[in-house]
Design a protein around this motif. Structure first.
Motif, PDB file in Angstrom:
ATOM      1  N   ILE A  17      19.806  -7.203  -8.099  1.00  0.00           N
ATOM      2  CA  ILE A  17      18.368  -7.022  -8.299  1.00  0.00           C
ATOM      3  C   ILE A  17      17.801  -6.234  -7.129  1.00  0.00           C
ATOM      4  CG2 ILE A  17      17.906  -9.319  -7.295  1.00  0.00           C
ATOM      5  CD1 ILE A  17      15.377  -9.399  -9.087  1.00  0.00           C
ATOM      6  N   LEU A  18      16.984  -5.256  -7.438  1.00  0.00           N
ATOM      7  CA  LEU A  18      16.320  -4.416  -6.447  1.00  0.00           C
ATOM      8  C   LEU A  18      14.891  -4.909  -6.265  1.00  0.00           C
ATOM      9  CD1 LEU A  18      16.040  -1.683  -4.786  1.00  0.00           C
ATOM     10  CD2 LEU A  18      15.252  -0.675  -6.950  1.00  0.00           C
ATOM     11  N   TYR A  19      14.452  -4.988  -5.015  1.00  0.00           N
ATOM     12  CA  TYR A  19      13.061  -5.357  -4.733  1.00  0.00           C
ATOM     13  C   TYR A  19      12.309  -4.142  -4.238  1.00  0.00           C
ATOM     14  CZ  TYR A  19       8.963  -7.438  -2.517  1.00  0.00           C
ATOM     15  OH  TYR A  19       7.677  -7.749  -2.152  1.00  0.00           O
ATOM     16  N   LEU A  20      11.131  -3.900  -4.827  1.00  0.00           N
ATOM     17  CA  LEU A  20      10.261  -2.803  -4.420  1.00  0.00           C
ATOM     18  C   LEU A  20       8.991  -3.378  -3.806  1.00  0.00           C
ATOM     19  CD1 LEU A  20      10.753  -0.405  -7.464  1.00  0.00           C
ATOM     20  CD2 LEU A  20      11.684  -0.148  -5.159  1.00  0.00           C
ATOM     21  N   GLN A  21       8.764  -3.043  -2.554  1.00  0.00           N
ATOM     22  CA  GLN A  21       7.702  -3.614  -1.731  1.00  0.00           C
ATOM     23  C   GLN A  21       6.327  -3.052  -2.117  1.00  0.00           C
ATOM     24  OE1 GLN A  21       7.573  -5.888   0.493  1.00  0.00           O
ATOM     25  NE2 GLN A  21       5.683  -5.480   1.578  1.00  0.00           N
ATOM     26  N   GLY A  22       5.286  -3.832  -1.838  1.00  0.00           N
ATOM     27  CA  GLY A  22       3.921  -3.346  -2.002  1.00  0.00           C
ATOM     28  C   GLY A  22       3.559  -2.340  -0.923  1.00  0.00           C
ATOM     29  N   GLY A  23       2.396  -1.741  -1.078  1.00  0.00           N
ATOM     30  CA  GLY A  23       1.980  -0.722  -0.125  1.00  0.00           C
ATOM     31  C   GLY A  23       0.904   0.182  -0.735  1.00  0.00           C
ATOM     32  N   PRO A  24       1.157   1.526  -0.656  1.00  0.00           N
ATOM     33  CA  PRO A  24       2.364   2.165  -0.148  1.00  0.00           C
ATOM     34  C   PRO A  24       2.397   2.204   1.380  1.00  0.00           C
ATOM     35  CG  PRO A  24       0.764   3.843  -0.736  1.00  0.00           C
ATOM     36  CD  PRO A  24       0.152   2.515  -1.117  1.00  0.00           C
ATOM     37  N   GLY A  25       3.593   2.403   1.915  1.00  0.00           N
ATOM     38  CA  GLY A  25       3.714   2.651   3.340  1.00  0.00           C
ATOM     39  C   GLY A  25       4.262   1.513   4.172  1.00  0.00           C
ATOM     40  N   PHE A  26       4.746   0.443   3.520  1.00  0.00           N
ATOM     41  CA  PHE A  26       5.251  -0.695   4.272  1.00  0.00           C
ATOM     42  C   PHE A  26       6.712  -0.957   3.936  1.00  0.00           C
ATOM     43  CE2 PHE A  26       0.653  -1.433   3.836  1.00  0.00           C
ATOM     44  CZ  PHE A  26       0.311  -1.419   5.175  1.00  0.00           C
ATOM     45  N   ALA A  27       7.453  -1.425   4.947  1.00  0.00           N
ATOM     46  CA  ALA A  27       8.872  -1.700   4.777  1.00  0.00           C
ATOM     47  C   ALA A  27       9.087  -2.957   3.958  1.00  0.00           C
ATOM     48  CB  ALA A  27       9.534  -1.846   6.146  1.00  0.00           C
ATOM     49  N   ALA A  28      10.273  -3.085   3.409  1.00  0.00           N
ATOM     50  CA  ALA A  28      10.658  -4.312   2.714  1.00  0.00           C
ATOM     51  C   ALA A  28      10.798  -5.440   3.729  1.00  0.00           C
ATOM     52  CB  ALA A  28      11.978  -4.097   1.977  1.00  0.00           C
ATOM     53  N   PRO A  29      10.670  -6.685   3.297  1.00  0.00           N
ATOM     54  CA  PRO A  29      10.874  -7.798   4.228  1.00  0.00           C
ATOM     55  C   PRO A  29      12.313  -7.834   4.724  1.00  0.00           C
ATOM     56  CG  PRO A  29      10.732  -8.599   1.960  1.00  0.00           C
ATOM     57  CD  PRO A  29      10.350  -7.151   1.932  1.00  0.00           C
ATOM     58  N   SER A  30      12.480  -8.260   5.956  1.00  0.00           N
ATOM     59  CA  SER A  30      13.819  -8.394   6.516  1.00  0.00           C
ATOM     60  C   SER A  30      14.444  -9.705   6.063  1.00  0.00           C
ATOM     61  CB  SER A  30      13.768  -8.365   8.050  1.00  0.00           C
ATOM     62  OG  SER A  30      13.250  -7.136   8.505  1.00  0.00           O
ATOM     63  N   PRO A  31      15.711  -9.687   5.668  1.00  0.00           N
ATOM     64  CA  PRO A  31      16.361 -10.933   5.264  1.00  0.00           C
ATOM     65  C   PRO A  31      16.283 -11.976   6.378  1.00  0.00           C
ATOM     66  CG  PRO A  31      17.735  -9.046   4.722  1.00  0.00           C
ATOM     67  CD  PRO A  31      16.617  -8.520   5.569  1.00  0.00           C
ATOM     68  N   ILE A  32      16.102 -13.206   6.011  1.00  0.00           N
ATOM     69  CA  ILE A  32      16.016 -14.382   6.872  1.00  0.00           C
ATOM     70  C   ILE A  32      14.685 -14.435   7.610  1.00  0.00           C
ATOM     71  CG2 ILE A  32      17.085 -15.743   8.703  1.00  0.00           C
ATOM     72  CD1 ILE A  32      18.744 -15.511   6.108  1.00  0.00           C
ATOM     73  N   SER A  33      14.385 -13.438   8.455  1.00  0.00           N
ATOM     74  CA  SER A  33      13.137 -13.495   9.220  1.00  0.00           C
ATOM     75  C   SER A  33      11.930 -13.200   8.356  1.00  0.00           C
ATOM     76  CB  SER A  33      13.183 -12.508  10.399  1.00  0.00           C
ATOM     77  OG  SER A  33      13.285 -11.163   9.934  1.00  0.00           O
ATOM     78  N   LEU A  76      -2.790   7.749   4.395  1.00  0.00           N
ATOM     79  CA  LEU A  76      -2.703   9.124   3.902  1.00  0.00           C
ATOM     80  C   LEU A  76      -2.477   9.207   2.389  1.00  0.00           C
ATOM     81  CD1 LEU A  76      -0.461  10.582   6.756  1.00  0.00           C
ATOM     82  CD2 LEU A  76      -2.895  11.074   6.384  1.00  0.00           C
ATOM     83  N   LEU A  77      -1.725   8.264   1.831  1.00  0.00           N
ATOM     84  CA  LEU A  77      -1.299   8.396   0.438  1.00  0.00           C
ATOM     85  C   LEU A  77      -1.802   7.285  -0.473  1.00  0.00           C
ATOM     86  CD1 LEU A  77       2.425   9.569   0.818  1.00  0.00           C
ATOM     87  CD2 LEU A  77       0.417  10.952   0.276  1.00  0.00           C
ATOM     88  N   HIS A  78      -2.617   6.377   0.057  1.00  0.00           N
ATOM     89  CA  HIS A  78      -3.006   5.241  -0.774  1.00  0.00           C
ATOM     90  C   HIS A  78      -3.674   5.673  -2.074  1.00  0.00           C
ATOM     91  CE1 HIS A  78      -4.057   1.120  -1.725  1.00  0.00           C
ATOM     92  NE2 HIS A  78      -5.241   1.571  -2.097  1.00  0.00           N
ATOM     93  N   GLU A  79      -4.659   6.504  -2.019  1.00  0.00           N
ATOM     94  CA  GLU A  79      -5.363   6.869  -3.250  1.00  0.00           C
ATOM     95  C   GLU A  79      -4.536   7.764  -4.158  1.00  0.00           C
ATOM     96  OE1 GLU A  79      -9.381   8.179  -2.688  1.00  0.00           O
ATOM     97  OE2 GLU A  79     -10.042   6.195  -2.000  1.00  0.00           O
ATOM     98  N   SER A  80      -3.501   8.396  -3.615  1.00  0.00           N
ATOM     99  CA  SER A  80      -2.657   9.247  -4.457  1.00  0.00           C
ATOM    100  C   SER A  80      -1.845   8.435  -5.454  1.00  0.00           C
ATOM    101  CB  SER A  80      -1.718  10.098  -3.594  1.00  0.00           C
ATOM    102  OG  SER A  80      -0.599   9.351  -3.139  1.00  0.00           O
ATOM    103  N   ILE A  81      -1.727   7.107  -5.262  1.00  0.00           N
ATOM    104  CA  ILE A  81      -0.984   6.297  -6.231  1.00  0.00           C
ATOM    105  C   ILE A  81      -1.718   6.238  -7.564  1.00  0.00           C
ATOM    106  CG2 ILE A  81       0.034   4.932  -4.377  1.00  0.00           C
ATOM    107  CD1 ILE A  81      -1.746   2.620  -5.115  1.00  0.00           C
ATOM    108  N   TYR A  82      -3.003   6.623  -7.574  1.00  0.00           N
ATOM    109  CA  TYR A  82      -3.781   6.686  -8.801  1.00  0.00           C
ATOM    110  C   TYR A  82      -3.819   8.101  -9.383  1.00  0.00           C
ATOM    111  CZ  TYR A  82      -5.521   2.194  -7.078  1.00  0.00           C
ATOM    112  OH  TYR A  82      -5.616   0.907  -6.602  1.00  0.00           O
ATOM    113  N   ALA A  83      -3.267   9.057  -8.645  1.00  0.00           N
ATOM    114  CA  ALA A  83      -3.356  10.468  -9.052  1.00  0.00           C
ATOM    115  C   ALA A  83      -2.207  10.803  -9.993  1.00  0.00           C
ATOM    116  CB  ALA A  83      -3.344  11.374  -7.817  1.00  0.00           C
ATOM    117  N   ASN A  84      -2.410  10.526 -11.254  1.00  0.00           N
ATOM    118  CA  ASN A  84      -1.371  10.750 -12.257  1.00  0.00           C
ATOM    119  C   ASN A  84      -1.584  12.111 -12.911  1.00  0.00           C
ATOM    120  OD1 ASN A  84       0.817  10.165 -13.939  1.00  0.00           O
ATOM    121  ND2 ASN A  84      -0.524   9.338 -15.533  1.00  0.00           N
TER     122      ASN A  84
END
Length: 572
Positions: free
Chosen positions: A107-123, A402-410
């Motif tokens: 299973i692949l996890y895709l993080q929220g954002g845009p612009g933030f890293a995925a959570p680190s395992p354990i921590s 920089l790119l937050h509003e571009s996620i709506y630019a379809n």
């Protein structure tokens, strides 16, 4: 050739952990592959996909972790055998040992954002079955969980002001020679005209050329590129397919997308011929059928109502917030990071606290309570200032700004975004209203509290409020992206419907009725009869805000997974 170019490495020796009440043992490996900055997916005559143009493209790194269960002593012995090997040898041996012919149990996890890293395992995420979605994934039969730092974030090739300065020096060449007051005071054509009166033409031309290159570069960090990276990650872990028919049978077993990660799943369904078999979205149905300005008009109203709920719980904070805002209107305060705490930046704390975990109201209250050193003077405490710096991560994660509003630019029809959230706010405050913090802060009445903002980005964030977002180069880049009028499409209704009709995928979504970040009505419009996600099963709840996956991830994962499987009858 493509596999060689990916340069798959496992960066460090595997790490081992016990996890969960089942006494489960897990091993974590840290991977990196190199992918082209621009990936063009070409369909060949055998109906398989190739990374077209990869030979000539600039490469960037994509980092991901694989957390997997250890099922035998022999498996543990193999992972321990990787200890003394090179990064490349580790990866080669891993792929050979795993011998993955498909990804049904990954299973692949895709993080929220845009612009933030995925959570680190354990921590960053637990793997106990009752405390997190990841533990629930293991308990429901998955063997591998892949956490990918989306391009530009975390340990993938990062985008920061520092890396942009290195890559596009011409864009920043006039930063030190231009009065910050001029930069903050002007924007758009007025700023360019002012620069021409200050600097020679060749210097202006150098800035303009690198600005064009930088805008083009940033367009490669949206969801359409992210899902292609996810395909590259999958292919790096699989053994080569014997033929085209086998290749078509090798999608991800499942993908889980939180918030913006759900938007990416919708792009996956739109752009990738063989999307993940199960698509689980939490607070992440993109409002692809609603104009961006309408989305923000609705979200501003939701923000207002959420503010009222906060002040109903903590009515004593109405006066304290007014006092803070008045003090900052009178004299902004420099933060340890070098940015300035203005009244407007302070009110952006609503993004972190108004719509997240159940304890978030209490956390905001506790922060406000320590704002001042004493009651008799408006002197801000260092603890308060340092805490605000840590809560607002935009300096380290400029992709969000920089790119937050571009996620709506379809596509071009939704371009330019042109600071949509800010333009709605400007319309709301043309006349005196409850949104005018400069007015409400001075009213000695609890009936008109000062309202925090929600999940919005503003052009003034580049005007000194945030040190790493400010300066001439960053301001020009932010405005150029906001004014870009030829964004490519992210979502394709016909392709999304086709993926369901051809039984390539199943989907289930948690939609939060009171969501402050992704508008409920706009999300539901995408799932109604005849809409792109008509076949997606929807679980609607007001038990959680936007952070349901963090607050009760195990139960939400279990529900969505079994909704997809048909073993939980939701909707009824």
């Amino acid at each position: 050739m493509i596999r060689e170019q990916r340069n798959h490495r496992i960066l460090s020796p595997p790490t081992f952990y016990p996890s969960g009440e089942e006494q489960r043992s897990i091993v974590i490996t840290e991977h990196v592959i190199s992918v082209p900055l621009t990936i063009t997916i070409a369909v060949n005559k055998n109906n398989t996909t190739d990374d077209a143009g990869a030979n000539s493209q600039r490469m960037i790194d994509v980092f991901f972790t694989v957390t997997e269960t250890l099922d035998s002593e022999a498996e543990e012995a193999f992972f321990r055998s990787l200890m003394g090997k090179s990064q490349t040898s580790r990866a080669e041996d891993y792929v050979r040992h795993a011998n993955l012919k498909d990804m049904q149990k990954a299973i692949l996890y895709l993080q929220g954002g845009p612009g933030f890293a995925a959570p680190s395992p354990i921590s960053g995420i637990s793997f106990a079955s009752k405390s997190s979605w990841a533990g629930a994934a293991f308990s429901n039969g998955f063997k591998r969980i892949v956490l990918m730092d989306q391009r530009g974030t975390g340990r993938s090739s990062p985008i920061t002001k520092q890396t942009l300065q290195y890559r596009f020096p011409g864009l920043f060449s006039l930063d030190l020679n231009t009065d910050p007051n001029v930069v903050h005071r002007c924007a758009g054509t007025e700023l360019w005209n002012t620069l021409q009166t200050i600097h020679p033409k060749d210097a202006i031309d150098g800035v303009s050329m690198d600005l064009s290159h930088a805008v083009n570069y940033l367009t490669k960090f949206r969801a359409d590129s992210i899902v292609q990276d996810a395909e590259a990650v999958k292919d790096a872990l699989l053994v080569p397919a014997a033929n085209a028919e086998e290749e078509a049978r090798r999608p991800w077993g499942a993908v889980l997308g939180q918030s913006f990660g759900g938007f990416c799943i919708m792009t996956y369904l739109s752009k990738i011929e063989n999307p993940p078999k199960l698509c689980l979205l939490t607070g992440g149905i993109a409002p692809m059928l609603t104009p961006t300005v309408e989305v923000y008009r609705s979200l501003w109203e939701r923000v207002k109502q959420r503010n009222f709920q906060y002040y109903e719980r903590y009515p004593g904070d109405i006066a304290t917030v007014k006092r803070i805002v008045c003090a900052l209107l009178d004299r902004p305060v420099q933060l340890p990071s070098g940015g300035n705490l203005t009244a407007r930046r302070f009110l952006q704390l609503g993004l972190q606290f108004l719509g997240s975990s159940p304890s978030s109201f209490a956390s905001l209250h506790n922060l406000i309570a320590v704002a001042f050193v004493g009651e008799d003077q408006d002197i801000f405490s260092k603890h308060f200032l340092k805490h605000i710096d840590s809560l607002q991560p935009f300096d380290d994660n400029p992709v969000y700004f920089l790119l937050h509003e571009s996620i709506y630019a379809n596509s071009k029809t939704c371009s330019p975004t042109n600071w949509a959230a800010h333009s709605v706010y400007e319309n709301l405050t043309k006349t005196p209203s409850e949104y005018r913090y400069d007015l409400t802060a001075k009213l000695h009445s609890n009936d008109r509290p000062t309202l925090f903002f929600g999940e919005m980005v503003f052009p003034w964030m580049a005007d000194g409020d945030y040190a790493e977002l400010s300066g001439l180069g960053m301001k020009l880049l932010a405005h150029a992206l906001a004014q870009k009028d030829d964004w490519t499409s992210l979502y394709n209704s016909d392709q999304m419907k086709k993926a369901f009709l051809e039984h390539k995928t199943k989907a289930a979504a948690a939609v939060y009725y009171d969501d402050l970040y992704v508008d409920f009505d706009a999300s539901m419009k995408v799932t109604r009869r005849g809409a792109p996600l008509e076949k997606c099963k929807v679980f609607v709840t007001n038990e959680f805000q936007h952070s349901g996956l963090r607050d009760n991830g195990a139960d939400i994962f279990h529900k969505l997974f079994h909704m997809c499987k048909g073993s939980i009858h939701v909707p009824s």
